[in-house]
Structure formats: C-alpha cells, structure tokens
Design an enzyme around this catalytic site. Structure first.
Site, mmCIF file in Angstrom:
data_model
loop_
_atom_site.group_PDB
_atom_site.id
_atom_site.type_symbol
_atom_site.label_atom_id
_atom_site.label_comp_id
_atom_site.label_asym_id
_atom_site.label_seq_id
_atom_site.Cartn_x
_atom_site.Cartn_y
_atom_site.Cartn_z
ATOM 1 N N LEU A 235 -0.899 84.056 39.890
ATOM 2 C CA LEU A 235 0.280 84.790 40.362
ATOM 3 C C LEU A 235 0.685 84.411 41.778
ATOM 4 O O LEU A 235 -0.151 84.098 42.621
ATOM 5 C CB LEU A 235 0.000 86.301 40.293
ATOM 6 C CG LEU A 235 -0.340 86.841 38.900
ATOM 7 C CD1 LEU A 235 -0.543 88.349 38.965
ATOM 8 C CD2 LEU A 235 0.725 86.496 37.865
ATOM 9 N N HIS B 79 6.137 86.187 40.820
ATOM 10 C CA HIS B 79 5.640 87.108 39.786
ATOM 11 C C HIS B 79 5.618 88.537 40.315
ATOM 12 O O HIS B 79 6.002 89.481 39.611
ATOM 13 C CB HIS B 79 4.197 86.742 39.398
ATOM 14 C CG HIS B 79 4.035 85.438 38.690
ATOM 15 N ND1 HIS B 79 3.306 84.404 39.231
ATOM 16 C CD2 HIS B 79 4.467 85.005 37.490
ATOM 17 C CE1 HIS B 79 3.293 83.383 38.377
ATOM 18 N NE2 HIS B 79 3.998 83.725 37.315
ATOM 19 N N GLN C 189 2.903 77.531 23.658
ATOM 20 C CA GLN C 189 4.127 77.094 24.329
ATOM 21 C C GLN C 189 3.936 75.818 25.151
ATOM 22 O O GLN C 189 4.846 75.387 25.846
ATOM 23 C CB GLN C 189 4.718 78.217 25.181
ATOM 24 C CG GLN C 189 3.926 78.559 26.433
ATOM 25 C CD GLN C 189 4.492 79.807 27.095
ATOM 26 O OE1 GLN C 189 4.391 80.910 26.577
ATOM 27 N NE2 GLN C 189 5.119 79.628 28.252
ATOM 28 N N GLU D 241 14.733 84.382 36.672
ATOM 29 C CA GLU D 241 15.784 83.372 36.510
ATOM 30 C C GLU D 241 15.253 81.963 36.775
ATOM 31 O O GLU D 241 15.922 80.990 36.480
ATOM 32 C CB GLU D 241 16.957 83.678 37.454
ATOM 33 C CG GLU D 241 17.708 84.921 37.046
ATOM 34 C CD GLU D 241 18.937 85.200 37.896
ATOM 35 O OE1 GLU D 241 19.025 84.656 39.009
ATOM 36 O OE2 GLU D 241 19.788 85.982 37.440
HETATM 37 P P1 AMP Z 1 4.946 82.234 34.136
HETATM 38 O O1 AMP Z 1 3.679 82.834 34.637
HETATM 39 O O2 AMP Z 1 5.285 80.930 34.765
HETATM 40 O O3 AMP Z 1 5.052 82.230 32.636
HETATM 41 O O4 AMP Z 1 6.109 83.208 34.641
HETATM 42 C C1 AMP Z 1 6.103 84.569 34.313
HETATM 43 C C2 AMP Z 1 7.421 85.165 34.704
HETATM 44 O O5 AMP Z 1 7.621 85.014 36.105
HETATM 45 C C3 AMP Z 1 8.634 84.502 34.020
HETATM 46 O O6 AMP Z 1 9.586 85.489 33.682
HETATM 47 C C4 AMP Z 1 9.146 83.575 35.094
HETATM 48 O O7 AMP Z 1 10.511 83.265 34.984
HETATM 49 C C5 AMP Z 1 8.882 84.400 36.334
HETATM 50 N N1 AMP Z 1 8.802 83.556 37.529
HETATM 51 C C6 AMP Z 1 8.015 82.471 37.711
HETATM 52 N N2 AMP Z 1 8.251 81.917 38.916
HETATM 53 C C7 AMP Z 1 9.231 82.662 39.498
HETATM 54 C C8 AMP Z 1 9.934 82.601 40.757
HETATM 55 N N3 AMP Z 1 9.695 81.643 41.640
HETATM 56 N N4 AMP Z 1 10.861 83.538 41.010
HETATM 57 C C9 AMP Z 1 11.141 84.513 40.092
HETATM 58 N N5 AMP Z 1 10.506 84.634 38.909
HETATM 59 C C10 AMP Z 1 9.584 83.723 38.608
#
Ligand code: AMP
Length: 283
Positions: free
Chosen positions: A34, A38, A62, A150
């Site tokens: 995280l 996140h 995925q 986003e």
């Molecule tokens: P992940 O752990 O990469 O699957 O991301 C989990 C959630 O966090 C997803 O909805 C991502 O789009 C969001 N997320 C990841 N990086 C960012 C960021 N830099 N800014 C905003 N949301 C993010």
C-alpha cells in the site's frame, strides 16, 4: 481496533454484524504493497460510509505475465499497520482457495467494447481476471459503496459498467490519482524501481502534461509524433502507447472534440516494469 479477516466465513460474520447495527459498508479492493494512493481511497470510503473493509489479495487471474506476478511487491505487516493507522475498520486477506473454491462464478456481461482497447489489448485476459475477483468480493461483501482509483481508469470504467449491469445497488466512487512529488503516479510496482529510476519516471507525467498542452495547438497526431520522438531519445523509458480516448466509451480518437470528455492514456516500460497513467483533457 481493526479486524483482520482471512476466511470467507469471517466476512459473512463481519458484514452481518455491521448490517445488524445499521452501518453502511464500503469496500476498497487492493493488491497490497500500500501507498498514499491506496490510503486516499480508504479515507474517501470512510467519509462516505460507517465501516470500511479493505481487501489485500494479489489476484493471479489478472496477471498475464508470470514474471510480473512473481515480482509483485508484498508487505502484509506494513499494510496492516498503515490501514490501522488511518482508522480502516477491517481488512480481508484471503488465500487463493478461499476466493476461488467455487469456479463456477464466471462473469458474463457485455462490456460494450470497454475491454477491447489499451490495457485490454495489451494484457489479454486481464480485465476478465479483474471482474472475477471484484464480482466475488461484491457478492461476499454486498457493499453499499466501493471505491476505485482513476489511476486505473479503464478498470474503473469496466467496473462501473459491470456494476451497472449486474449489481446496480453498489455505488462506485472514483478517487483521483495520487502522485509523487515529481508527478509519477503512485503504484505498488514503483517499489521495484531503483531510486534513480523512480526520479527519472517523473518524465512520464511530464510528457503527458506536455501532450495536453500540445494537443490544443497542433492536434493529436502531431503531438503523438513529438511525444514518440522524446521517448525515443530517453535512455531508459520505452513508450508502449499514448492514446486519446473518449472518457465514457474509451473508444480511441485521432482528434479532440468539444462535445466529448476525453483523456490521454499512456503505458510505458522501465526495464520490465510497466507503468500506466492518464490525464483528463479540458474541453
Ligand atoms: P492495486 O493495489 O494496484 O490493485 O490498486 C487498488 C486500487 O487503488 C485501485 O482502485 C487503483 O486504481 C487504486 N490506486 C492505485 N494507485 C493509485 C494512485 N496513485 N492514486 C489513486 N488510486 C490508486
């Protein structure tokens, strides 16, 4: 004290208890490692609901590259600590078997072409894998709200479409992209960059911003030529795509149009580490 849940049955107990006392429930799915991005999702979730459940699960379905899955950063202890610190109510950290014991839950919906372009074209099977996990979480948890970033804009649009068709009761919230000081969009994969690469990677957002201003002067096609030229000269960062697309349909366009909201989407590589980003164009 944040609850740590590991079994599907723990989830049932947790959601039952939350509902019994009339709490609204939000869900924030993550793959762990995280960062502030996140955490901003969890903070948004907590603003809009009584109880927030975050999930940490590196979903093999995925990943279209086994090396990417193997190298994906993991740091469960730190993640738990960070979630606890910001007041997250519970975290669900399942094993593969807890999630996929019943393999009959295929998600079969019309994604109106949202999954055909960009990441869908570059990473075969990726979005089907995303939907399989999100569908299971939505069915297990039945959240009132779910928050997505986003940063993964195409994923967000696909989940909005999926939810609208199959589980319309869930309110999907969009969280803006959280960036490092140099503009690099935060990502768990950034942990794999050396500190030099991390500072060099600010180049990606700088080029996106440059493209946004160029596009209004010289149009998208000329902009693309210039941006490709700049990436060619960069010693370490390789451009995979720069695409102009309608924010809603995600269909590609070769020029901006005043009656559509549009975004620029970029994917590139530093060594084997793939970075994606996007930015909205003002109309
Ligand atoms: P992940 O752990 O990469 O699957 O991301 C989990 C959630 O966090 C997803 O909805 C991502 O789009 C969001 N997320 C990841 N990086 C960012 C960021 N830099 N800014 C905003 N949301 C993010």
């Amino acid at each position: 004290m944040m609850q740590i849940l590991r079994k599907a049955s723990d989830i049932q107990q947790f959601t039952k208890e939350s509902r019994a006392i009339g709490n609204s429930l939000s869900l924030v799915p993550t793959m762990g490692a995280l960062h502030e991005g996140h955490l901003s999702l969890v903070k948004m979730a907590l603003k809009h609901s009584d109880v927030c459940l975050a999930t940490i699960f590196i979903n093999p379905k995925q990943f279209n590259r086994i090396d990417d899955l193997k190298a994906y950063p993991r740091n469960e202890e730190r993640d738990i600590h960070l979630l606890q610190e910001i007041g997250c109510s519970a975290v669900f950290i399942p094993e593969y078997e807890d999630i996929y014991s019943d393999d009959s839950q295929q998600v079969n919906i019309n994604l109106i072409g949202l999954d055909q372009t960009m990441e869908g074209a570059s990473r075969p099977g990726h979005f089907q894998g995303v939907l399989e996990i999100i569908h299971r979480f939505f069915v297990f948890v039945k959240p009132n709200i779910a928050v997505f970033g986003e940063k993964d804009f195409q994923q967000l649009r696909i989940i909005e479409q999926y939810s609208k068709s199959l589980i319309p009761k869930v309110n999907i919230l969009r969280a803006p992209i959280f960036r490092e000081k140099n503009g690099l969009a935060m990502s768990s994969r950034n942990e794999r960059l050396s500190s030099l690469e991390r500072s060099e990677a600010g180049f990606v957002y700088a080029q996106l911003k440059r493209a946004v201003s160029l596009i209004h002067e010289i149009g998208f096609e000329e902009t693309l030529v210039k941006i490709k030229g700049s990436f060619k000269k960069h010693p370490h960062i390789e451009l995979e795509y720069l695409i102009l697309a309608d924010e809603h349909s995600l269909q590609e366009h070769s020029r901006i149009s005043s009656d559509k909201s549009m975004r620029l989407f970029i994917a590139c590589f530093i060594r084997d580490i793939r970075l994606i980003d996007n930015v909205a164009l003002s109309r």
